[in-house]
Structures are given as structure tokens and as C-alpha cells.
Design an enzyme around this catalytic site. Structure first.
Site, PDB file in Angstrom:
ATOM      1  N   SER A 240       0.847  -1.192   0.000  1.00  0.00           N
ATOM      2  CA  SER A 240       0.000   0.000   0.000  1.00  0.00           C
ATOM      3  C   SER A 240       0.878   1.236   0.000  1.00  0.00           C
ATOM      4  O   SER A 240       2.102   1.144   0.026  1.00  0.00           O
ATOM      5  CB  SER A 240      -0.895   0.004   1.242  1.00  0.00           C
ATOM      6  OG  SER A 240      -0.103   0.356   2.362  1.00  0.00           O
ATOM      7  N   LYS A 241       0.238   2.371  -0.015  1.00  0.00           N
ATOM      8  CA  LYS A 241       0.975   3.645  -0.072  1.00  0.00           C
ATOM      9  C   LYS A 241       1.959   3.783   1.088  1.00  0.00           C
ATOM     10  O   LYS A 241       2.950   4.491   0.969  1.00  0.00           O
ATOM     11  CB  LYS A 241      -0.013   4.811  -0.013  1.00  0.00           C
ATOM     12  CG  LYS A 241      -0.645   5.076  -1.348  1.00  0.00           C
ATOM     13  CD  LYS A 241      -1.381   6.387  -1.319  1.00  0.00           C
ATOM     14  CE  LYS A 241      -2.269   6.503  -2.535  1.00  0.00           C
ATOM     15  NZ  LYS A 241      -3.376   7.391  -2.332  1.00  0.00           N
TER      16      LYS A 241
END
Ligand code: GLU
Length: 472
Positions: A240-241
């Protein structure tokens, strides 16, 4: 044998992330490996979440990675008439039905099922309901899923998979506002577009038996499926980010070459012995879905950096230069307009001195822009009493080199003479010149650096430095 046709079918609800890019790459590679066709389809039926900037970002990322498509992009929003036609056909054949159940009824049903410890699923209340309904009464259209038996398929990656029909319910194919659902559109599309092999993320495995039942209801053969396990971050959690860059274009911005990212992605979940470096033609030749790993793969930024360094050094310089030009552009330098060295020469000198193209552009900007200041620590360390004298002498010596001979070796040789004359080491000549040329005390060899700056410009820079350092 039937000709292979694969597709990549992103939902344009955001940028193209590395997981999506890997799916696209695998589908593309399989089509190319088989001499087949690769289709790009934009699954934009979710009008609320789909955006034009996301579509543009997907197309830009695919182009940057050079994953060219032979057909499309098709847009689901342009295919409503066709979807309606299939809905009508399924309704007419009794393979789908209108469901008038209210939200309240469905909620009560769900709660009752939960209380009994059952998995919530639609109970088929409207399946055989022939009561009259007024035309403005809202309804959804549900697919009549078989009650019994199993749906089985041989996944190219995961092997044999089976689901009990009793586990599946009559899923909605058209919502009450008339919009159509993913599981329905994807089947109509893959069938209409003649897709033979579907390679996609394994978050879709549970959708596959529903889709297979739909193919069968339409009386057509389903494609072969291959579900690819997800990508984890370096820490074992879903990528994820939080893990840094996740979108393809972010990797471009950070200075990676498309060749490095593609090579990285192909190895992320696919292997061929212990080989790490693959050219695109080699990947095409060797890729088969059966060699895709069954388990999730972890992202490893270090390896990507290593591959990037490899490709910066080994790709044809003009290819690296194209990417460097883009990065200089991001720094506000239009290399078509400003004076500066050939980009291939920059690549030659900096491919081992920078880890990314972004870093290379930052280091090379001094060859395209005037020197506005000098690195203070460098000046303190290298500008001594005799430095201005040495600079003046260097200027005079260098001016004797004809324009046609302005090359690193000639320049170095001339400067060795200056060092000998002043009875100092080369650093005492080279470092002040380096500061003059780049504003910093680090750059390639001084001859190379001056060749990059260019003859006339180098003279101007020495004069500018003499003026600046004389005031010290
Ligand atoms: N549009 C779906 C997604 O982005 C892909 C569906 C599919 O490949 O079947 O997850």
C-alpha cells in the site's frame, strides 16, 4: 488451435499501481508469447468512482511500460445497449429474474441468517414470483444460479478449483437504478471480445464460479483463468501507499527506467530458474503462466534499484537519454531549447554516478543552467591563496586548445601541465575548476566535466569563478 487473446481490464478508479501493472504485464506477455492478441478494456461502469484522469494515468503508464495493446481501449460505458440486450435475453429465457425485495426484507433476512450462524445469501424469494408489479416499482435483476452441483475450473496458476453451487446465491446483474454489475459486464465483454485466457488478481477467484455459471447460461464456453497472488510490501503486509511508491508513474518520477520496472515486475511472482535479468524478447520467449508462483510475492525495493542501475549502464545510451530528457523537463529544463551537451554524453558520464534518472538529472542540471552559487564547504576546502592564480593559468592554457580538440583527454593533458608548473597535485587544479564548472566539488573527471560544459562556456565559467573567488 484457437488463437490466444488476453486482456487487461482495469477499473479507472485511481492510478495504475504495481499490482495492476504486473497483471497487465503477465497478460501481455502471454499474448505475445503465443503470437496472440492483447486487448485493453476500461471497466468504467462505476460512474461515481471512475474518472478521466485515472483513465489517462492508466493509458500513460501502459505506454511508458511499452505494454502496447492490439485492440481497444474499449469502454464499458459505451456498451450499455449490448448489456441491455443480454439482460433481456436472460430474462426472456428465465435465466434471470426481476427481484422486488425491499431493502428492509433483505436486511431482516440477513439478520436472521446471521443469528442462525449462516452465511448471508439471497433466499430466492422472487425466483418464481409471478405477481403483478406496477411499472414504477423498483427492482433488480438477479441471475438464476444453479442450486446444485459444483462449478470447477483448472486455474493456470492455482490448479484445480471447485465451488459448490449451494454456496453461491442469485447475484444481482442489474441494479435498481439500471446500472450493471461487474460480474455481468465482464462475462459479456470477455465473450464478445473473444477472450481465451483471463489472467487477473486472485481477489477475483470468488467471482469466477459466478461468471462461469453465467457463461454456461449464455450457452458459451468460458475462457481459461489464471489468478495471480497479490503483492506484499517488504514488511509482509499488503502493498500500500505506506510502503512508498505504488503507482507506476511514481516510479517514473523517482527515476526508474521502464525496462527496470518491467524486469522487476516479471520476476515478482514468476521465475525461470534463478535468472534475474530478462530482456523483453527473452521474457516473451520464456513466459508461461504455469511458472507463476502460487503464493504472494514481496516487494523488494533494493532489487528494483539494482535492476535500475544495471539498465542505466547497459541500455543503449539514446534510450536512457530519452528518459533523462523527461526528468530534466521536470526540473524546468527543455533540452531542445537551452544550450547544453548531448544527452548521450551525460548518460555516458553519469550512468555509474547516479542510482536513478532523477538523481542523474539533478546532477546534470549544471550543464544546462548557469552557475548561481558555489558549494560553501567545497569553497572552504579547495579555494586557497594560489587557487585564483591556478585558475587564471588554467584558463590561458585551455584557451590554446582548438575547438575541434576540446575533448576530455586533451583537456586533462593540458591541466597536468598546469599542475606541474605550479608544483601541486592534480586535485589543487581540478577541484577549483570543478567548482567553477559545476558549483560543486564532485563531478566526473575534470576533462570529462569540461567537455560536458563545452569550450566557450567553460571559459566563461572560469572567469566567473575567478571573479567570485578573488573577493574571498
Ligand atoms: N476491473 C477489474 C479490476 O480492476 C478487473 C476484472 C477482471 O480482470 O476480470 O479489478
Amino acid at each position: 488451435m484457437e488463437k490466444v487473446k488476453t486482456r487487461f481490464a482495469p477499473s479507472p478508479t485511481g492510478y495504475l499501481h504495481v499490482g495492476g501493472a504486473r497483471t497487465a504485464l503477465f497478460s501481455w506477455l502471454y499474448a505475445r508469447h503465443c503470437g496472440g492478441t492483447f486487448v485493453l478494456r476500461i471497466e468504467d461502469t462505476d460512474r461515481e468512482r471512475s474518472t478521466q484522469p485515472a483513465i489517462d494515468a492508466i493509458l500513460e503508464s501502459m505506454q511508458w511500460l511499452r505494454l502496447n495493446w492490439d485492440e481497444g481501449p474499449y469502454y464499458q460505458t459505451k456498451r450499455y445497449d449490448r448489456y441491455r440486450e443480454v439482460i433481456d435475453q436472460l430474462l426472456a429465457e428465465g435465466k434471470a429474474y426481476k427481484c422486488y425485495c425491499s431493502k428492509e426484507r433483505l436486511e431482516t433476512l440477513r439478520n436472521e441468517q446471521k443469528e442462525k450462524g449462516l452465511k448471508p445469501r439471497y433466499d430466492g424469494h422472487c425466483r418464481d414470483d409471478h405477481s403483478e408489479h406496477s411499472p414504477d416499482e423498483p427492482y433488480v435483476v438477479r441471475f438464476r444460479n444453479p442450486d446444485t452441483g459444483v462449478v470447477a475450473f483448472d486455474d493456470m496458476v492455482k490448479g484445480h478449483i471447485e465451488f459448490q453451487n449451494s454456496e453461491l446465491d442469485d447475484f444481482i446483474i442489474q441494479r435498481s437504478d439500471g446500472s450493471l454489475t461487474y460480474n455481468f459486464c465482464v462475462v459479456v465483454d470477455d465473450y464478445d471480445m473473444g477472450i481465451t485466457h483471463v489472467i487477473r488478481g486472485d481477489d477475483h477467484v470468488n467471482n469466477t464460479p459466478r461468471q462461469i455459471n453465467l457463461y454456461r447460461a449464455l450457452g458459451v464456453k468460458e475462457p481459461v483463468f489464471g489468478h495471480v497472488a497479490m503483492i506484499l510490501g517488504d514488511d509482509g503486509n499488503k502493498l500500500s501507499k505506506r510502503h512508498g511508491a505504488v503507482s507506476v508513474m511514481q516510479y517514473r518520477e523517482e527515476g526508474y527506467l521502464p525496462e527496470a520496472l518491467v524486469n522487476y515486475l516479471v520476476r515478482l511472482g514468476w521465475s525461470h530458474g534463478d535468472q534475474e535479468i530478462f530482456s523483453v524478447p527473452e521474457m516473451i520467449e520464456l513466459f508461461t503462466p504455469e511458472q507463476i508462483n502460487k503464493s504472494a510475492s514481496s516487494f523488494n525495493t533494493k532489487k528494483l534499484q539494482w535492476l535500475n542501475a544495471h539498465y542505466m549502464k547497459t541500455l543503449p545510451r539514446e534510450e536512457v537519454a530519452t528518459e533523462l530528457k523527461w526528468h530534466l523537463g521536470r526540473l524546468g529544463i527543455d533540452t531542445d531549447k537551452v544550450e547544453g551537451p548531448a544527452l548521450e554524453l551525460v548518460v555516458k558520464n553519469y550512468c555509474e554516478r547516479a542510482h536513478t534518472l532523477k538523481e542523474m538529472a539533478e546532477k546534470a542540471r549544471c550543464y544546462f543552467e548557469d552557475i548561481k552559487e558555489y558549494d560553501a564547504a567545497g569553497v572552504k576546502k579547495w579555494i586557497k591563496e594560489n587557487s585564483v592564480e591556478i585558475l587564471k593559468d588554467s584558463l590561458e592554457t585551455l584557451q590554446a586548445i582548438p575547438a575541434a580538440e576540446w575533448q576530455a583527454a586533451t583537456i586533462d593533458k593540458a591541466l597536468e601541465g598546469v599542475a606541474a608548473k605550479h608544483e601541486v597535485g592534480m586535485a589543487k587544479v581540478g577541484q577549483p575548476l570543478r567548482l567553477a564548472m559545476t558549483g560543486t566539488p564532485s563531478s566526473p573527471g575534470i576533462g570529462d566535466t569540461m567537455e560536458l560544459v563545452g569550450r566557450e562556456r567553460a571559459f566563461k565559467r572560469i572567469e566567473q569563478a575567478i571573479a567570485a573567488f578573488s573577493q574571498k
